[in-house]
Structures are given as structure tokens and as C-alpha cells.
Design a protein around this motif. Structure first.
Motif, PDB file in Angstrom:
ATOM      1  N   GLY A  33       6.204   2.866  11.077  1.00 57.12           N
ATOM      2  CA  GLY A  33       5.271   1.830  11.502  1.00 57.12           C
ATOM      3  C   GLY A  33       4.122   1.738  10.517  1.00 57.12           C
ATOM      4  O   GLY A  33       4.323   1.479   9.331  1.00 57.12           O
ATOM      5  N   ASP A  34       2.920   1.999  11.003  1.00 55.46           N
ATOM      6  CA  ASP A  34       1.753   2.012  10.131  1.00 55.46           C
ATOM      7  C   ASP A  34       1.337   3.429   9.762  1.00 55.46           C
ATOM      8  O   ASP A  34       0.299   3.631   9.133  1.00 55.46           O
ATOM      9  CB  ASP A  34       0.574   1.301  10.810  1.00 55.46           C
ATOM     10  CG  ASP A  34       0.764  -0.202  10.857  1.00 55.46           C
ATOM     11  OD1 ASP A  34       1.433  -0.740   9.950  1.00 55.46           O
ATOM     12  OD2 ASP A  34       0.253  -0.839  11.786  1.00 55.46           O
ATOM     13  N   ASP A  35       2.134   4.400  10.172  1.00 62.21           N
ATOM     14  CA  ASP A  35       1.816   5.798   9.887  1.00 62.21           C
ATOM     15  C   ASP A  35       2.776   6.364   8.847  1.00 62.21           C
ATOM     16  O   ASP A  35       3.874   5.851   8.640  1.00 62.21           O
ATOM     17  CB  ASP A  35       1.888   6.640  11.161  1.00 62.21           C
ATOM     18  CG  ASP A  35       0.802   6.269  12.153  1.00 62.21           C
ATOM     19  OD1 ASP A  35      -0.366   6.170  11.739  1.00 62.21           O
ATOM     20  OD2 ASP A  35       1.124   6.079  13.336  1.00 62.21           O
ATOM     21  N   VAL A  36       2.361   7.430   8.222  1.00 61.54           N
ATOM     22  CA  VAL A  36       3.184   8.114   7.233  1.00 61.54           C
ATOM     23  C   VAL A  36       3.424   9.542   7.686  1.00 61.54           C
ATOM     24  O   VAL A  36       2.495  10.228   8.108  1.00 61.54           O
ATOM     25  CB  VAL A  36       2.493   8.117   5.847  1.00 61.54           C
ATOM     26  CG1 VAL A  36       3.350   8.866   4.832  1.00 61.54           C
ATOM     27  CG2 VAL A  36       2.228   6.699   5.378  1.00 61.54           C
ATOM     28  N   LYS A  37       4.671   9.971   7.618  1.00 55.87           N
ATOM     29  CA  LYS A  37       5.016  11.349   7.882  1.00 55.87           C
ATOM     30  C   LYS A  37       5.406  12.006   6.564  1.00 55.87           C
ATOM     31  O   LYS A  37       5.838  11.338   5.636  1.00 55.87           O
ATOM     32  CB  LYS A  37       6.176  11.443   8.880  1.00 55.87           C
ATOM     33  CG  LYS A  37       5.838  10.970  10.283  1.00 55.87           C
ATOM     34  CD  LYS A  37       7.011  11.190  11.223  1.00 55.87           C
ATOM     35  CE  LYS A  37       6.665  10.770  12.645  1.00 55.87           C
ATOM     36  NZ  LYS A  37       7.798  11.010  13.580  1.00 55.87           N
ATOM     37  N   MET A  38       5.233  13.314   6.499  1.00 57.10           N
ATOM     38  CA  MET A  38       5.573  14.022   5.273  1.00 57.10           C
ATOM     39  C   MET A  38       6.068  15.407   5.620  1.00 57.10           C
ATOM     40  O   MET A  38       5.756  15.948   6.687  1.00 57.10           O
ATOM     41  CB  MET A  38       4.360  14.115   4.351  1.00 57.10           C
ATOM     42  CG  MET A  38       3.193  14.865   4.962  1.00 57.10           C
ATOM     43  SD  MET A  38       1.772  14.962   3.871  1.00 57.10           S
ATOM     44  CE  MET A  38       0.670  15.922   4.924  1.00 57.10           C
ATOM     45  N   LYS A  39       6.840  15.980   4.721  1.00 59.05           N
ATOM     46  CA  LYS A  39       7.307  17.351   4.932  1.00 59.05           C
ATOM     47  C   LYS A  39       7.500  18.026   3.579  1.00 59.05           C
ATOM     48  O   LYS A  39       7.737  17.366   2.564  1.00 59.05           O
ATOM     49  CB  LYS A  39       8.615  17.383   5.717  1.00 59.05           C
ATOM     50  CG  LYS A  39       9.799  16.763   4.994  1.00 59.05           C
ATOM     51  CD  LYS A  39      11.068  16.888   5.835  1.00 59.05           C
ATOM     52  CE  LYS A  39      12.259  16.235   5.124  1.00 59.05           C
ATOM     53  NZ  LYS A  39      13.510  16.342   5.927  1.00 59.05           N
TER      54      LYS A  39
ATOM     55  N   GLY B 220      -4.876   4.023  -0.837  1.00 59.10           N
ATOM     56  CA  GLY B 220      -6.164   3.610  -0.299  1.00 59.10           C
ATOM     57  C   GLY B 220      -6.235   3.774   1.206  1.00 59.10           C
ATOM     58  O   GLY B 220      -7.175   3.312   1.849  1.00 59.10           O
ATOM     59  N   LYS B 221      -5.239   4.454   1.783  1.00 55.90           N
ATOM     60  CA  LYS B 221      -5.185   4.638   3.222  1.00 55.90           C
ATOM     61  C   LYS B 221      -5.010   6.123   3.561  1.00 55.90           C
ATOM     62  O   LYS B 221      -4.469   6.886   2.786  1.00 55.90           O
ATOM     63  CB  LYS B 221      -4.013   3.851   3.826  1.00 55.90           C
ATOM     64  CG  LYS B 221      -4.160   2.336   3.731  1.00 55.90           C
ATOM     65  CD  LYS B 221      -2.939   1.659   4.325  1.00 55.90           C
ATOM     66  CE  LYS B 221      -3.101   0.146   4.305  1.00 55.90           C
ATOM     67  NZ  LYS B 221      -4.033  -0.336   5.319  1.00 55.90           N
ATOM     68  N   VAL B 222      -5.468   6.504   4.726  1.00 53.53           N
ATOM     69  CA  VAL B 222      -5.227   7.854   5.234  1.00 53.53           C
ATOM     70  C   VAL B 222      -4.657   7.689   6.628  1.00 53.53           C
ATOM     71  O   VAL B 222      -5.364   7.727   7.615  1.00 53.53           O
ATOM     72  CB  VAL B 222      -6.525   8.682   5.261  1.00 53.53           C
ATOM     73  CG1 VAL B 222      -6.223  10.124   5.705  1.00 53.53           C
ATOM     74  CG2 VAL B 222      -7.174   8.703   3.881  1.00 53.53           C
ATOM     75  N   LEU B 223      -3.352   7.488   6.716  1.00 52.25           N
ATOM     76  CA  LEU B 223      -2.700   7.181   7.980  1.00 52.25           C
ATOM     77  C   LEU B 223      -1.545   8.151   8.229  1.00 52.25           C
ATOM     78  O   LEU B 223      -0.389   7.753   8.331  1.00 52.25           O
ATOM     79  CB  LEU B 223      -2.167   5.744   7.967  1.00 52.25           C
ATOM     80  CG  LEU B 223      -3.219   4.634   7.778  1.00 52.25           C
ATOM     81  CD1 LEU B 223      -2.536   3.281   7.621  1.00 52.25           C
ATOM     82  CD2 LEU B 223      -4.138   4.582   8.987  1.00 52.25           C
TER      83      LEU B 223
ATOM     84  N   TRP C  21       0.822  -1.211   0.000  1.00 51.91           N
ATOM     85  CA  TRP C  21       0.000   0.000   0.000  1.00 51.91           C
ATOM     86  C   TRP C  21       0.852   1.256   0.000  1.00 51.91           C
ATOM     87  O   TRP C  21       0.503   2.261  -0.621  1.00 51.91           O
ATOM     88  CB  TRP C  21      -0.985   0.006   1.169  1.00 51.91           C
ATOM     89  CG  TRP C  21      -0.368   0.027   2.543  1.00 51.91           C
ATOM     90  CD1 TRP C  21      -0.102  -1.044   3.342  1.00 51.91           C
ATOM     91  CD2 TRP C  21       0.070   1.180   3.278  1.00 51.91           C
ATOM     92  NE1 TRP C  21       0.480  -0.630   4.522  1.00 51.91           N
ATOM     93  CE2 TRP C  21       0.588   0.725   4.511  1.00 51.91           C
ATOM     94  CE3 TRP C  21       0.065   2.553   3.012  1.00 51.91           C
ATOM     95  CZ2 TRP C  21       1.107   1.584   5.475  1.00 51.91           C
ATOM     96  CZ3 TRP C  21       0.583   3.423   3.979  1.00 51.91           C
ATOM     97  CH2 TRP C  21       1.087   2.940   5.196  1.00 51.91           C
ATOM     98  N   TYR C  22       2.015   1.187   0.689  1.00 52.44           N
ATOM     99  CA  TYR C  22       2.913   2.338   0.726  1.00 52.44           C
ATOM    100  C   TYR C  22       3.584   2.530  -0.636  1.00 52.44           C
ATOM    101  O   TYR C  22       3.693   3.656  -1.137  1.00 52.44           O
ATOM    102  CB  TYR C  22       3.962   2.136   1.812  1.00 52.44           C
ATOM    103  CG  TYR C  22       4.869   3.327   2.033  1.00 52.44           C
ATOM    104  CD1 TYR C  22       4.364   4.534   2.504  1.00 52.44           C
ATOM    105  CD2 TYR C  22       6.245   3.245   1.778  1.00 52.44           C
ATOM    106  CE1 TYR C  22       5.189   5.631   2.709  1.00 52.44           C
ATOM    107  CE2 TYR C  22       7.082   4.335   1.986  1.00 52.44           C
ATOM    108  CZ  TYR C  22       6.546   5.526   2.446  1.00 52.44           C
ATOM    109  OH  TYR C  22       7.362   6.612   2.648  1.00 52.44           O
ATOM    110  N   LYS C  23       3.988   1.432  -1.241  1.00 51.40           N
ATOM    111  CA  LYS C  23       4.578   1.510  -2.578  1.00 51.40           C
ATOM    112  C   LYS C  23       3.586   2.111  -3.570  1.00 51.40           C
ATOM    113  O   LYS C  23       3.943   2.964  -4.389  1.00 51.40           O
ATOM    114  CB  LYS C  23       4.992   0.118  -3.051  1.00 51.40           C
ATOM    115  CG  LYS C  23       6.158  -0.492  -2.296  1.00 51.40           C
ATOM    116  CD  LYS C  23       6.485  -1.882  -2.845  1.00 51.40           C
ATOM    117  CE  LYS C  23       7.660  -2.515  -2.112  1.00 51.40           C
ATOM    118  NZ  LYS C  23       7.954  -3.883  -2.615  1.00 51.40           N
TER     119      LYS C  23
END
Length: 220
Positions: A183-189, A212-215, A157-159
């Protein structure tokens, strides 16, 4: 065309034909804008059959031709990220309707463009809209490693999300953002420079669709 195909096939288009946008498509886009504004607190507007917004030196400098329709992205100040996120939602909706678009920050006629601003609002950018003379073309992209920590061991899903991010339009194709899996979360900057917060919002919308995720956690 579904939204995944829209992400893959959509490219910036600066020259447009004289073909009018059908009333039913105008109605669909108007409904989408109304929903976006209600959800986000932004003030997006659709302007049709109006050629003055892309006349003059700046439009010529930006190589725009035949633009008679455009989205106006306005709203409260300091909402660049939200403008990017919801603006790209409009862009892909237009693509699914068979229309072409281009994000436009400076190369339009701000004095002659038609829009209204409420107290405390600002005009962020506009997006040209219509039937393109061509479908545009893909531009050179950075390496995935430059914009994310994705690797062969990343979950699918991340790919998928990062692959969609790589197709997100950014100001002068700068791609100044970074996504990181925690982990199961995504960080962005967002990186430094002009329109990078807006670019991050655009990229985030692509990630949400692709994965397909909002994490998401807070920004890096």
C-alpha cells in the motif's frame, strides 16, 4: 555537493593521502556525531591524526594504506541496525565535505585503535576517513528484482528510494536485504549472514533519503 550527489559518487576508499582534515571539517563532523549520539543513544567517536589503528597484519590484509583518521561506531549491544543507519549518515556527511570513507569490520587493529567504551557497550565497526588517493570505484550490484518488488507500476517515490538503496554499501557487497511495498507502507527484511542487520540499516537510510518518505512498517 548535496546528499543525492553524495549517494551517487561515494565509493569505498582504502588508500589515503597525507593531507590533513581541516579543523572546520573536524568540527562539523564532531557536531554531527554529537547530534547522532543524542538522538540514537549510540556512542560514535571521531579519531583524528592516529595511525596505529590501521597498522599490522589485518590492516595489511585489508589493503589499507595511509589511514590516520576514523570513525568509531560503538554503543549498546544489539544495535546493529541503528549503527548501520546512523553510520551511513556519517559516511554521506563526510562525502559532502569532500572526504572519503570505507566501512571496516575486521581489517583494522582493534588492539591499537583509540576508543573508549562505557559499561555495557561494544565496538561494532570503524569507518576509515580522509582524503583518498583515489575516489574509489563502483562495484557490481545485484538486480533490483533481487532486493525489492519494485516494478514499472511502482510509485515514483518508491522507485527513487530503491534506486538509492542499490547504491548502499554492504559487507563484501552482499546486498542481503529485501524491500516490499505494501500500500503506502514499506516493509523490509535482512537476509541471513554476517552484518546483514547493519547492512539493512545502511540501506534504510539510503531509502529514506532517496524516497523523501519514512513510511515503514515492521520488518518482514
Amino acid at each position: 555537493m548535496d546528499i543525492f550527489e553524495a549517494i551517487k559518487t561515494r565509493h569505498s576508499v582504502r588508500s589515503y593521502s597525507d593531507k590533513k582534515i581541516e579543523p572546520e571539517k573536524v568540527e562539523k563532523l564532531t557536531k554531527i556525531i554529537k547530534k547522532i549520539n543524542a538522538e540514537s543513544g549510540l556512542d560514535f567517536q571521531l579519531i583524528t591524526d592516529e595511525p596505529e589503528g590501521f597498522t599490522g597484519t589485518m590492516a595489511h590484509y585489508g589493503s589499507f594504506k595511509g589511514v590516520k583518521n576514523y570513525f568509531v561506531l560503538a554503543g549498546p549491544k544489539k544495535k546493529d541496525y541503528e549503527v548501520g543507519y546512523y553510520g551511513e549518515k556519517l559516511v554521506l556527511a563526510a562525502q559532502m565535505l569532500g572526504l572519503n570513507t570505507c566501512w571496516v569490520a575486521l581489517t583494522f587493529n582493534k588492539r591499537k585503535a583509540k576508543y573508549t567504551l562505557k559499561k555495557g557497550e561494544k565496538l561494532y565497526v570503524v569507518i576509515s576517513l580522509g582524503y583518498g588517493a583515489t575516489q574509489g570505484k563502483a562495484h557490481k550490484s545485484k538486480a533490483i528484482s533481487d532486493v525489492s518488488d519494485m516494478n514499472e507500476n511502482s510509485p515514483q517515490w518508491y522507485k527513487d528510494g530503491i534506486e538509492a538503496v542499490m547504491l548502499a554499501p554492504t559487507a563484501v557487497n552482499q546486498q542481503k536485504f529485501y524491500f516490499e511495498l505494501n500500500g503506502d507502507d514499506v516493509k523490509m527484511k535482512a537476509g541471513g549472514g554476517f552484518y546483514t542487520e547493519m547492512d539493512l540499516g545502511i540501506a534504510r537510510y539510503h531509502f529514506d533519503i532517496g524516497s523523501g518518505k519514512v513510511l515503514f512498517e515492521e520488518e518482514l
